[in-house]
Enzyme design. Structure first.
Site, PDB file in Angstrom:
ATOM      1  N   PHE A 129      -4.735  -0.354  21.486  1.00 32.64           N
ATOM      2  CA  PHE A 129      -5.044  -0.837  22.829  1.00 32.64           C
ATOM      3  C   PHE A 129      -3.844  -0.542  23.747  1.00 32.64           C
ATOM      4  O   PHE A 129      -2.696  -0.749  23.363  1.00 32.64           O
ATOM      5  CB  PHE A 129      -5.338  -2.341  22.787  1.00 32.64           C
ATOM      6  N   ASP A 206      -2.045  -7.721  16.357  1.00 33.61           N
ATOM      7  CA  ASP A 206      -2.759  -8.115  17.565  1.00 33.61           C
ATOM      8  C   ASP A 206      -4.194  -8.460  17.154  1.00 33.61           C
ATOM      9  O   ASP A 206      -4.964  -7.585  16.753  1.00 33.61           O
ATOM     10  CB  ASP A 206      -2.745  -6.982  18.597  1.00 33.61           C
ATOM     11  N   TYR A 231      -9.868 -14.975  25.549  1.00 27.65           N
ATOM     12  CA  TYR A 231     -10.969 -14.884  26.521  1.00 27.65           C
ATOM     13  C   TYR A 231     -12.158 -14.065  26.028  1.00 27.65           C
ATOM     14  O   TYR A 231     -13.130 -13.912  26.747  1.00 27.65           O
ATOM     15  CB  TYR A 231     -10.492 -14.371  27.882  1.00 27.65           C
ATOM     16  N   LYS A 232     -12.059 -13.556  24.807  1.00 31.05           N
ATOM     17  CA  LYS A 232     -13.190 -12.809  24.252  1.00 31.05           C
ATOM     18  C   LYS A 232     -14.034 -13.778  23.425  1.00 31.05           C
ATOM     19  O   LYS A 232     -14.787 -14.572  23.972  1.00 31.05           O
ATOM     20  CB  LYS A 232     -12.662 -11.647  23.424  1.00 31.05           C
ATOM     21  N   ARG A 381     -19.483   0.343  24.003  1.00 31.36           N
ATOM     22  CA  ARG A 381     -19.230  -0.820  23.149  1.00 31.36           C
ATOM     23  C   ARG A 381     -20.296  -1.876  23.351  1.00 31.36           C
ATOM     24  O   ARG A 381     -20.610  -2.255  24.472  1.00 31.36           O
ATOM     25  CB  ARG A 381     -17.892  -1.474  23.506  1.00 31.36           C
TER      26      ARG A 381
END
Lengths: 421, 421
Positions: A129, A206, A231-232, A381
């Site tokens: 990422f 991560d 927040y996911k 995705r």
């Protein structure tokens, strides 16, 4: 147009039979549309969160004002402990929340590099990422170190075998995502950590795309350090604070670079030179974001009651179903699977690959009312989040994708990237 | 007990006559009690903020979910611009919000030290707010630099004269608070900045206790860098994100150490090595806190309509009145003034000193229903925030303090520090 060979009635039956069917009602879902498969960018709002936040703002900030801190001061550690036990396989006093994933990654990576000052290599994946790569690149340049980027298989992700010949006595730090943000490949945390420890390096995981989606065992896998966003799959809200984990025995031996007053012993005496508390508290820095932490706590409380075991079970069922639909109706149309077939090596989202993925993604969003996102160069995705996604949502999304491809409608979309996710 | 020589009716008249008398109604103030003089630890909740946040959570996060980012992505710069023009004397594109004051201070201090790598001294005040000292101490130790702490007069604060003989060609960075957190002393930003520039150093101003309370002219004063919190006089809420300012011509020349994806050019291409946008955007790091930024924006919008000129005028009137009351009724009881008498050198709060300040502060809070706080070793801080504090609040608070001292009641309080502010 041919009908897909798996009919929608099966999806309806799967929904009725699923033990988590009631959990969707705990979330704010104003209408059935759009079909929301973008929960790995931002999870939906739990109803309890809106209620909790309204109370916090009106009654605690509004009425108690500064006295509210008597309760708020515990939020970073209290919420950290809840995430640790419900989702990370970590103990009390090993996790705190606060700051962004990027800031936490920087702090822990710098701490690890200080602890391995005699070594000069940082190892990461070229497909990592972006913010992780940028942080590591900045640290490498500032400290005169070498950032070595591995090129693992794009679908399978990084394997222990990829580390052979790459790690050695010069390896200070290996920094990796537990679940890859594009492919959803789920790395073998225990095996990779062991391989790095073998040569004396430290590992920083991560967990942003993993936490709340796959079971994580930080303690059991021997992980040294971890960060992740909330927040996911933890539904903490837009820009919610990240967590950080430091293995207990490392906490007092590492030194994080941003020394702040929330890590200070006897904080409100304010008079001494920096003298951090023992334990995880020394990884706190500035005044932490109370509203955002409260939102995380409300959502974690909700999800912890269901438990990662049940969430993962439904998640696997949803992605397995998605992949079955892909195989029968999309593979014949030139879409390839960008995620591992083995559910034990796959997280909670699925990547579908197509040379024209960007325009297909736009058409899905803007014409077919399916929320999902594009990841360069060729990935769409789809994250059927267990807590609130139904099997019929997956069926409908895949059916709309099939129709778009059959009609060629996506070719009408413009080709420039503008959307934020 | 003698009545104070200035009677309450005068305070009532001052309230009626004050042009900002209506602004109090814009804040959530459930009852007249307690008297809230702790706005420099946490400002009160604007009613507009509760409404704005409820809408954000329910309608944007709840309904738009990830699509909300189309609007949220501008918040750090948009809110920064508003603070810049209304409160900081800075231009558009010079200020962003996000992260904590501590993290921002670290980033800008590190950037300044990198830009002055040939120099080895950081200068600060020994009485500086603790988190600033801890950050600087950490940077000095990690970079092999010397942190030199000046000992300015505790009431008057740091003067240009204090810098003579202290700054020189070895000075890399001077880091100071614009308004002192204990005394309220308001430093001469332009003169001090000029003195440091004279020897080629950079200056980083912490405006936490100043912003929204005193007029600030970052551009006119030649300041290089600044940070500040938004939860005091800007009423942004508990743990609200801090701002940072980088003078326009320095933005592309300095390099902040935490390279994150929100500073990246073409952020969502995600593919390149770190290549920051030009300008203030490169000082953004991770995903910024949307709820907290929205609260800041709502409150800044409200206060900007009144304007710092009018806020400052009332603030001076309130602190002048408080000092008049101190002189007539508290000085005879052994309380000394811990703040500059000259309003042009004083911020929005007043420190009263007494050898038994800790117990007096506790008695004020717990028995007299006055919210204020203690700062070691001997200061009681009183912040009559212009936006919502009335002259009668000041009169009542000072009258209660006088009664406590006359009755000796504060001596009954325990002596251990426990409260958080």
């Amino acid at each position: 147009m041919s009908a897909p060979p798996i009919d929608r009635a099966e999806a309806e039956r799967l929904d009725v039979a699923n033990p988590l069917r009631g959990l969707r009602a705990a979330f704010e879902i104003p209408e059935a549309e759009p079909i929301y498969l973008d929960g790995n960018s931002l999870g939906r709002l739990p109803k309890a969160t809106l209620e909790r936040l309204t109370g916090l703002i009106r009654d605690e900030w509004g009425r108690d004002v500064v006295r509210g801190w008597d309760a708020w001061i515990d939020l970073p550690g209290r919420t950290g402990d809840k995430i640790a036990s419900a989702f990370l396989g970590a103990g009390p006093g090993e996790v705190v929340i606060g700051d962004s994933t990027t800031v936490n990654l920087y702090r822990l990576a710098d701490a690890a590099l200080q602890a391995r000052r005699d070594r000069h290599v940082i190892l990461a994946s070229a497909g990592e990422f972006p913010t992780d790569r940028y942080v590591l690149q900045g640290l490498a340049e500032a400290r005169g170190l070498e950032l070595r980027l591995l090129e693992p298989d794009r679908v399978a992700g990084l394997q222990v075998a990829d580390l052979v010949g790459s790690v050695g006595p010069e390896t200070a730090l290996v920094c990796l995502s537990l679940v890859d943000y594009r492919s959803g490949a789920w790395a073998d945390m225990a095996a990779i950590t062991a391989a790095v420890h073998e040569v004396g390096g430290l590992v920083l995981w991560d967990c942003s795309h993993a936490v709340g989606s796959v079971p994580i065992d930080l303690e059991g896998s021997g992980a040294d350090l971890a960060v992740g966003c909330t927040y996911k799959y933890l539904n903490g809200g837009p820009g919610a604070p990240a967590f950080l984990y430091v293995r207990r025995e490392l906490q007092d031996r590492l030194r994080q670079p941003i020394q702040g007053w929330f890590g200070q012993r006897d904080q409100f005496a304010m008079g001494h030179p920096y003298d951090p508390v023992p334990g995880i508290g020394r990884y706190l820095v500035g005044t932490p974001p109370v509203m955002a932490m409260t939102a995380v706590e409300a959502s974690v409380d909700l999800l912890a009651r269901t438990g990662i075991g049940a969430l993962r079970e439904k998640s696997v069922a949803l992605t397995e179903y998605l992949i079955r639909l892909w195989r029968t109706s999309l593979e014949p149309l030139g879409v390839t699977l960008g995620s591992p077939v083995d559910p034990d090596r796959r997280g909670g989202h699925v990547g579908l690959r197509h040379p024209d993925a960007y325009r297909i993604d736009r058409a899905l969003n803007e014409r077919a009312n399916v929320r999902c996102d594009f990841r360069a160069p060729d990935v769409i995705r789809l994250a059927p989040v267990a807590a609130y996604t139904r099997f019929v949502d997956v069926w409908d999304a895949m059916d709309r994708l099939r129709r778009l491809l059959e009609s060629g409608e996506s070719l009408e979309m413009p080709g420039e990237l503008t959307r934020v996710t």
